[in-house]
Design a protein around this motif. Sequence first.
Motif, PDB file in Angstrom:
ATOM      1  N   TYR A  25       0.822  -1.216  -0.041  1.00 55.71           N
ATOM      2  CA  TYR A  25      -0.158  -0.025  -0.005  1.00 55.71           C
ATOM      3  C   TYR A  25       1.079   1.371   0.065  1.00 55.71           C
ATOM      4  CZ  TYR A  25      -4.282  -2.256   0.591  1.00 55.71           C
ATOM      5  OH  TYR A  25      -5.654  -3.027   0.396  1.00 55.71           O
ATOM      6  N   ALA A  26       2.130   1.196   0.839  1.00 58.00           N
ATOM      7  CA  ALA A  26       2.754   2.498   0.572  1.00 58.00           C
ATOM      8  C   ALA A  26       4.209   1.942   0.686  1.00 58.00           C
ATOM      9  CB  ALA A  26       2.697   2.871   2.219  1.00 58.00           C
ATOM     10  N   LEU A  27       5.357   3.145   0.378  1.00 57.09           N
ATOM     11  CA  LEU A  27       6.631   2.740   0.246  1.00 57.09           C
ATOM     12  C   LEU A  27       7.351   2.190   1.242  1.00 57.09           C
ATOM     13  CD1 LEU A  27       9.218   3.456  -1.582  1.00 57.09           C
ATOM     14  CD2 LEU A  27       9.368   5.613  -0.386  1.00 57.09           C
ATOM     15  N   GLU A  28       6.633   2.258   2.356  1.00 56.49           N
ATOM     16  CA  GLU A  28       7.283   1.724   3.576  1.00 56.49           C
ATOM     17  C   GLU A  28       7.249   0.166   3.692  1.00 56.49           C
ATOM     18  OE1 GLU A  28       3.582   2.267   6.596  1.00 56.49           O
ATOM     19  OE2 GLU A  28       5.242   3.824   6.600  1.00 56.49           O
ATOM     20  N   ASP A  29       6.339  -0.527   2.761  1.00 52.77           N
ATOM     21  CA  ASP A  29       5.859  -1.751   2.741  1.00 52.77           C
ATOM     22  C   ASP A  29       6.931  -2.330   1.573  1.00 52.77           C
ATOM     23  OD1 ASP A  29       3.496  -1.479   4.215  1.00 52.77           O
ATOM     24  OD2 ASP A  29       2.487  -1.022   2.513  1.00 52.77           O
ATOM     25  N   ARG A  30       7.650  -1.520   1.198  1.00 49.18           N
ATOM     26  CA  ARG A  30       8.777  -1.818   0.061  1.00 49.18           C
ATOM     27  C   ARG A  30       9.928  -2.512   0.782  1.00 49.18           C
ATOM     28  NH1 ARG A  30       7.238  -2.803  -5.336  1.00 49.18           N
ATOM     29  NH2 ARG A  30       5.513  -1.190  -5.974  1.00 49.18           N
ATOM     30  N   ASP A  31      11.049  -3.349   0.120  1.00 46.09           N
ATOM     31  CA  ASP A  31      12.239  -3.535   0.590  1.00 46.09           C
ATOM     32  C   ASP A  31      12.910  -2.235   0.819  1.00 46.09           C
ATOM     33  OD1 ASP A  31      13.837  -3.207  -1.921  1.00 46.09           O
ATOM     34  OD2 ASP A  31      12.126  -4.514  -2.465  1.00 46.09           O
ATOM     35  N   GLU A  32      14.262  -2.567   1.650  1.00 45.86           N
ATOM     36  CA  GLU A  32      14.809  -1.377   1.824  1.00 45.86           C
ATOM     37  C   GLU A  32      15.764  -0.687   0.313  1.00 45.86           C
ATOM     38  OE1 GLU A  32      17.745  -2.140   4.710  1.00 45.86           O
ATOM     39  OE2 GLU A  32      16.246  -2.681   6.135  1.00 45.86           O
TER      40      GLU A  32
END
Length: 261
Positions: free
Chosen positions: A139-146
């Motif tokens: 849903y958001a960038l924070e859900d993506r990998d580092e």
Amino acid sequence: MKLIVNTSPFRLEQGYDLGYGPSVYDTMAEVILAFQNPNEDILFSYANWDTELDPHKDYFIQESACSFHFGIIHDPDQAIAQKVKEVLWHHYEPKCEPKSNMALLDELMTQFKETPFTELNEELIRKIGTTVHEMQTIYALEDRDEKTQSFVNHRLVDTTSTWPLSNDRPVNLKNILWYRANTKEEILRSFDLTDWWFTCAIVTRNTTVENFNYFLDYTEEHGEEHDGMVLYITASKKMHFKDTVLPRLIGLLGDKLEVVG
């Protein structure tokens, strides 16, 4: 492949002539760069969504539970399966620690898979569907990998809340991050890490996204008149497009391109 210039926005109808997915990355990066002039930035968009406001969330939860039950969820490291086992344990044995009996966890999973989906407890279906949906959905960038977060955040230029496309603003939009990708290498990296169905703005350096020189929206359409990929081109100065950008596109795409209008 047609470039239709008597419409607003312009339409570059590609179909699948240039390929699909990774096979089209290189050419589309060159197409984007054809719009850029000195002292201009290419700003890609990254939309953050609010999971609680997703109008389709209940449907996705149900579909996630069903897909997991029928074994069509991509789960190579079994991380989702392990979480589902814990959900099953807490549903049937809420006062016990699930890791204390791994054999029983496997037994509960087998029982779940062998029970017809229509006969499963509705509360259990929702618990499992919610777990699978949350682990699968970004849903958001924070859900993506580092590495993806780092790529976007290190190039971040602006954050907006306005919806840049012609359709209605989605109710679950949080905001849009605009990050700079001025080189072919950066554009290819953006395609690889985020999405090759892109929207981007070409702006004069140190100006806002809303004051774009060009706005590009790349998507896929299916209809009677066109089937496949299409690039929507909104130009703030149409004569600049026809005098400067169009010759670049013709040089890049050659005989494949038919200009209409």
